[in-house]
Structures are given as C-alpha cells and as structure tokens.
Write a protein that holds these residues in place. Structure first.
Motif, short mmCIF file in Angstrom:
data_model
loop_
_atom_site.label_atom_id
_atom_site.label_comp_id
_atom_site.label_asym_id
_atom_site.label_seq_id
_atom_site.Cartn_x
_atom_site.Cartn_y
_atom_site.Cartn_z
N HIS A 18 2.29 -7.04 -1.56
CA HIS A 18 1.53 -6.43 -0.48
C HIS A 18 1.19 -7.54 0.51
O HIS A 18 1.28 -8.73 0.16
N ALA A 19 0.87 -7.15 1.71
CA ALA A 19 0.57 -8.15 2.75
C ALA A 19 -0.76 -8.82 2.40
O ALA A 19 -1.83 -8.27 2.66
N GLY A 73 -2.56 -13.60 13.69
CA GLY A 73 -2.24 -12.68 12.59
C GLY A 73 -2.41 -13.32 11.22
O GLY A 73 -2.15 -12.69 10.19
N CYS A 164 2.66 -12.95 2.80
CA CYS A 164 2.35 -12.11 3.96
C CYS A 164 3.28 -12.50 5.10
O CYS A 164 3.32 -13.67 5.50
C1 LIG Z 1 7.53 -8.37 10.52
C2 LIG Z 1 6.13 -8.19 10.03
C3 LIG Z 1 5.10 -8.81 10.69
C4 LIG Z 1 3.80 -8.70 10.20
N1 LIG Z 1 2.79 -9.41 10.80
C5 LIG Z 1 1.58 -9.46 10.21
C6 LIG Z 1 0.57 -10.34 10.70
O1 LIG Z 1 0.74 -11.04 11.67
N2 LIG Z 1 -0.62 -10.38 10.04
C7 LIG Z 1 -0.87 -9.60 8.92
O2 LIG Z 1 -1.97 -9.71 8.36
N3 LIG Z 1 0.06 -8.74 8.45
C8 LIG Z 1 1.28 -8.66 9.05
N4 LIG Z 1 2.25 -7.83 8.55
C9 LIG Z 1 1.95 -7.01 7.36
C10 LIG Z 1 2.01 -5.52 7.61
O3 LIG Z 1 0.88 -5.08 8.30
C11 LIG Z 1 2.19 -4.83 6.24
O4 LIG Z 1 3.38 -5.26 5.68
C12 LIG Z 1 2.18 -3.31 6.34
O5 LIG Z 1 0.95 -2.84 6.80
C13 LIG Z 1 2.51 -2.66 5.00
O6 LIG Z 1 1.61 -3.07 4.00
P1 LIG Z 1 2.11 -3.80 2.67
O7 LIG Z 1 3.00 -4.94 3.11
O8 LIG Z 1 0.84 -4.32 2.04
O9 LIG Z 1 2.83 -2.82 1.85
C14 LIG Z 1 3.54 -7.89 9.06
C15 LIG Z 1 4.61 -7.24 8.44
C16 LIG Z 1 5.88 -7.41 8.90
C17 LIG Z 1 7.01 -6.77 8.14
#
Ligand SMILES: Cc1cc2nc3c(=O)[nH]c(=O)nc-3n(C[C@H](O)[C@H](O)[C@H](O)COP(=O)(O)O)c2cc1C
Length: 220
Positions: A18-19, A73, A164
């Motif tokens: 998860h992120a 982020g 993340c």
């Molecule tokens: C390309 C990409 C960029 C993202 N950028 C950020 C970010 O800058 N900061 C952050 O906290 N999460 C970031 N995320 C996380 C997403 O918000 C997260 O993957 C999405 O909400 C789904 O949740 P999970 O990964 O926990 O399943 C990013 C995800 C992706 C794939």
C-alpha cells in the motif's frame, strides 16, 4: 510450490503493498534485500529492450533536505524512508542515437548489419507511435520507468518491505537540482518518478479500495 499456492502468495503480496506514507525510522533495509529490489527493476521489460532508466538512490540526509521543499508528495516518506529512489528516464532515444545503437548491438547483441537492415521498420514504428518530439521521446522513456517501479514495489512487498510511489514533486525544480549536482549526465536524463522504500511505521488506516472488476474489464 503448486499453482494455487503461488497465486495465493502473489495475491497476498499485492494486498500487502500500500502507499506507505511514513516509515519506521529505526528499521533499515539490508543491502542484500535492497539489491533484490533493484534487480527486479533491472530485469523489467522495456520497449525495444532499451532499458531507458537510471535509479538514483538518495541516502544522505543533506540531499534529502535539499529535495524536500520540491517533493510535497513525500512530506513524511522522504525523511523516514530507508531507501529513497529517484528514477530518471533517458532522453532522445531515437533509433539512430548512440545509446540505442549500443544497446541493440552491444548489450542485446544484435548484429550491426541486422540492425541497419531494420532502419526503415524502426522509422515506421517511431512515426506510428508519434515519437517525433523531444517531449514525446522523454514521455516514452518515462512510461517504461513506471514498469520498473511497479516491479520494484512488488518485489519489495514480496519480502515484506513497504513502498510509496511519488509523483508529488516540482518537475522543473527537481530537474534543476539534479542538473546542478551533475546527475543528469550530459543532458541524457530527465526526472521521471520517485519511490520510497522502508518498513511501515503503522498499519494502513484504511482498507484497500478498488472499483469492482466488471467496471474495469470488458471482453470484446
Ligand atoms: C504514479 C503514482 C504516483 C503517486 N504519487 C504519490 C505521491 O506523490 N504521494 C503519495 O503519498 N502517494 C502517491 N501515490 C500513491 C497513490 O495515491 C496510491 O497508490 C493509491 O491511492 C492507491 O492506494 P494503494 O497504493 O495504497 O493501494 C502515487 C501512486 C502512483 C501509482
């Protein structure tokens, strides 16, 4: 391991990932485990097999502090991550660029006469895909880097390491900082995406949410 057990294991890896917004400062990924994650990136597929990426591992607190104002982020993940990776994408990968010629003929070992005989096919491919501007070429390389990042995050999750992905940054400001530090080669790379690795400091607050499969998939 039988197929059902393999499926269960891989799915649990996807559910584990998860992120992760904040990492446990007291836990560091071992060199061996981090090499495993990097190897998953290195073995990733790329269009034409061009491997258009470079992984900058930002470990000094000073460098992280310089990055921080431009990476909104990663407010909590940047200072707490065990390993913080900036993924660069290669610029200008036209089919006759020195890097691509070297990649195809030296790394992939395609005989030079075979490479030359395919020039018209390459020209057609680049035209069909509209790879006709510097920006389009950089975007094309960047797309490939996301495959490597995805594989690295899955590999990490597979050994209980959190991550993340990060796109929350000021592209121009970070490129400028990297350029100033001489990390973009001779204008060979541009910033693509970032990814933090470490161990979660707490369990995720929310359960994973996703749209139901029937909204996402259509067999035609
Ligand atoms: C390309 C990409 C960029 C993202 N950028 C950020 C970010 O800058 N900061 C952050 O906290 N999460 C970031 N995320 C996380 C997403 O918000 C997260 O993957 C999405 O909400 C789904 O949740 P999970 O990964 O926990 O399943 C990013 C995800 C992706 C794939």
């Amino acid at each position: 391991m039988n197929i059902e057990a393999k499926k269960t294991e891989l799915m649990s890896t996807f559910h584990f990932r998860h992120a992760t917004k904040e990492f446990d400062l007291t836990r560091k990924i071992t060199n061996e485990d981090f090499e495993f994650i990097l190897e998953a990136g290195r073995l990733s597929p790329s269009s034409g097999g061009n491997e258009p990426w470079k992984f900058l591992v930002v470990q000094t607190p000073e460098f992280r502090k310089e990055l921080a104002p431009h990476v909104t982020g990663a407010v909590r993940s940047l200072p707490t991550a065990s390993h913080f990776v900036i993924i660069l994408a290669r610029k200008g990968l036209t089919f006759d660029s020195p890097y691509v010629v070297e990649q195809q003929t030296k790394v992939k070992k395609m005989p030079v006469h075979v490479y030359n005989s395919m020039r018209d096919a390459y020209a057609q491919f680049y035209g069909d895909l509209k790879l006709d501007t510097e920006r389009a070429l950089l975007d094309w390389s960047s797309k490939q880097t996301y495959l490597a990042m995805g594989n690295m995050m899955t590999a990490a999750a597979h050994i209980n390491i959190d991550s993340c992905p990060i796109e929350g940054f000021d592209l121009d400001a970070v490129n400028e900082l990297l350029e100033k530090k001489g990390l973009l080669g001779n204008n060979e790379f541009g910033l693509s995406v970032m990814v933090a690795f470490g161990y979660r400091s707490k369990e995720p607050v929310r359960a994973k949410t996703r749209r139901p499969m029937q909204q996402l998939v259509q067999f035609v």
